[in-house]
Design a protein around this motif. Sequence first.
Motif, mmCIF file in Angstrom:
data_model
loop_
_atom_site.group_PDB
_atom_site.id
_atom_site.type_symbol
_atom_site.label_atom_id
_atom_site.label_comp_id
_atom_site.label_asym_id
_atom_site.label_seq_id
_atom_site.Cartn_x
_atom_site.Cartn_y
_atom_site.Cartn_z
ATOM 1 N N GLU A 136 54.081 12.410 33.930
ATOM 2 C CA GLU A 136 53.962 12.142 35.358
ATOM 3 C C GLU A 136 53.094 13.192 36.046
ATOM 4 N N GLN A 137 53.180 14.438 35.610
ATOM 5 C CA GLN A 137 52.335 15.480 36.190
ATOM 6 C C GLN A 137 50.859 15.215 35.902
ATOM 7 N N VAL A 181 49.745 12.381 38.113
ATOM 8 C CA VAL A 181 49.493 12.830 39.493
ATOM 9 C C VAL A 181 48.137 13.515 39.582
ATOM 10 N N SER A 196 55.244 16.301 47.855
ATOM 11 C CA SER A 196 55.634 16.133 46.446
ATOM 12 C C SER A 196 54.411 16.163 45.538
ATOM 13 N N TYR A 227 53.413 19.820 45.338
ATOM 14 C CA TYR A 227 54.365 20.567 44.491
ATOM 15 C C TYR A 227 54.084 20.297 43.015
ATOM 16 N N SER A 228 53.808 19.017 42.667
ATOM 17 C CA SER A 228 53.551 18.660 41.270
ATOM 18 C C SER A 228 52.328 19.389 40.730
ATOM 19 N N LYS A 235 53.064 23.228 40.451
ATOM 20 C CA LYS A 235 53.896 23.515 39.281
ATOM 21 C C LYS A 235 53.075 23.381 37.996
#
Length: 279
Positions: free
Chosen positions: A7-8, A11, A34, A37-38, A41
């Motif tokens: 998922e990262q 994104v 969100s 943030y992704s 991170k």
Amino acid sequence: MSKITLEQWRVLHTVVDAGGFTQAAEVLHKSQSSISYSITKLQQQLGFPILEMEGRKAKLTDRGLILLEHSRTLLQQSEQLENLANALNQNWGDELYIYISPSVPYSLLLQAITEFKIVSPGTKLNFSEELVSLARPEPNNAHASIKLTTNDSGSDLFSSILMLEMVAVVSKTHKLAFQADGVCSADLKRERQIVIDSHLMSGDTFQVANIPAAIAMVESGMGYAYLPLCEVESELASNKLCCLNLINDSILSCPVYAHIENPEGQSNSAELFINILKN
């Protein structure tokens, strides 16, 4: 370091493709915070930046560009795996046998094969070109199968699934090619016909094994043939063959018949393939 998730990577691709965090949030139906943030991170997990902002547009760093290309392959493989799992869940089956009579053009099957493999990537397709009998097929207890033919003997086992547009063709050097005022049935009877199906044979004919062989014979000037337009388009475009101007003939067409055999308890992959062919 914790593992980076698919998922990262997804994104990241959306941010790059859409052109920014706000646009990616709209595409993925997530909040901008969100998305931010992704990516933050992801960069922390990697230990180096992969995106930098130029105004409001996100731009990849050199390292980010390398990772983007490698992760694209990862996402594609993930999508293929999901499609395979979905296909297995739909019970399409592990194998499908397709028996094709020599008069059925392979060009019809190419697009169907591509679409079929997208829907059911786990099903192995087995093709065999043979004279397909219209008599009741022998039971096949192992796998689903399809028989395709252009020969209709009135068998209720076979149903028409599509129509082929047919053309009468000769070599550009054949004498029929020079009849500008048209070719009538009497003209054809005086010439040799190249045929594939033996039930069409009458008079001076040559029977050949398949459509490519018929095309080769016609190109050599050995006679004329009725062939599917989809199989001779390139030869017509390059002037290797030419269409006869037939007098008092309506548009020629030829049905393709199919028989589906799905043994009890087997998959419905045969119905899927035929439905794709019809469309």
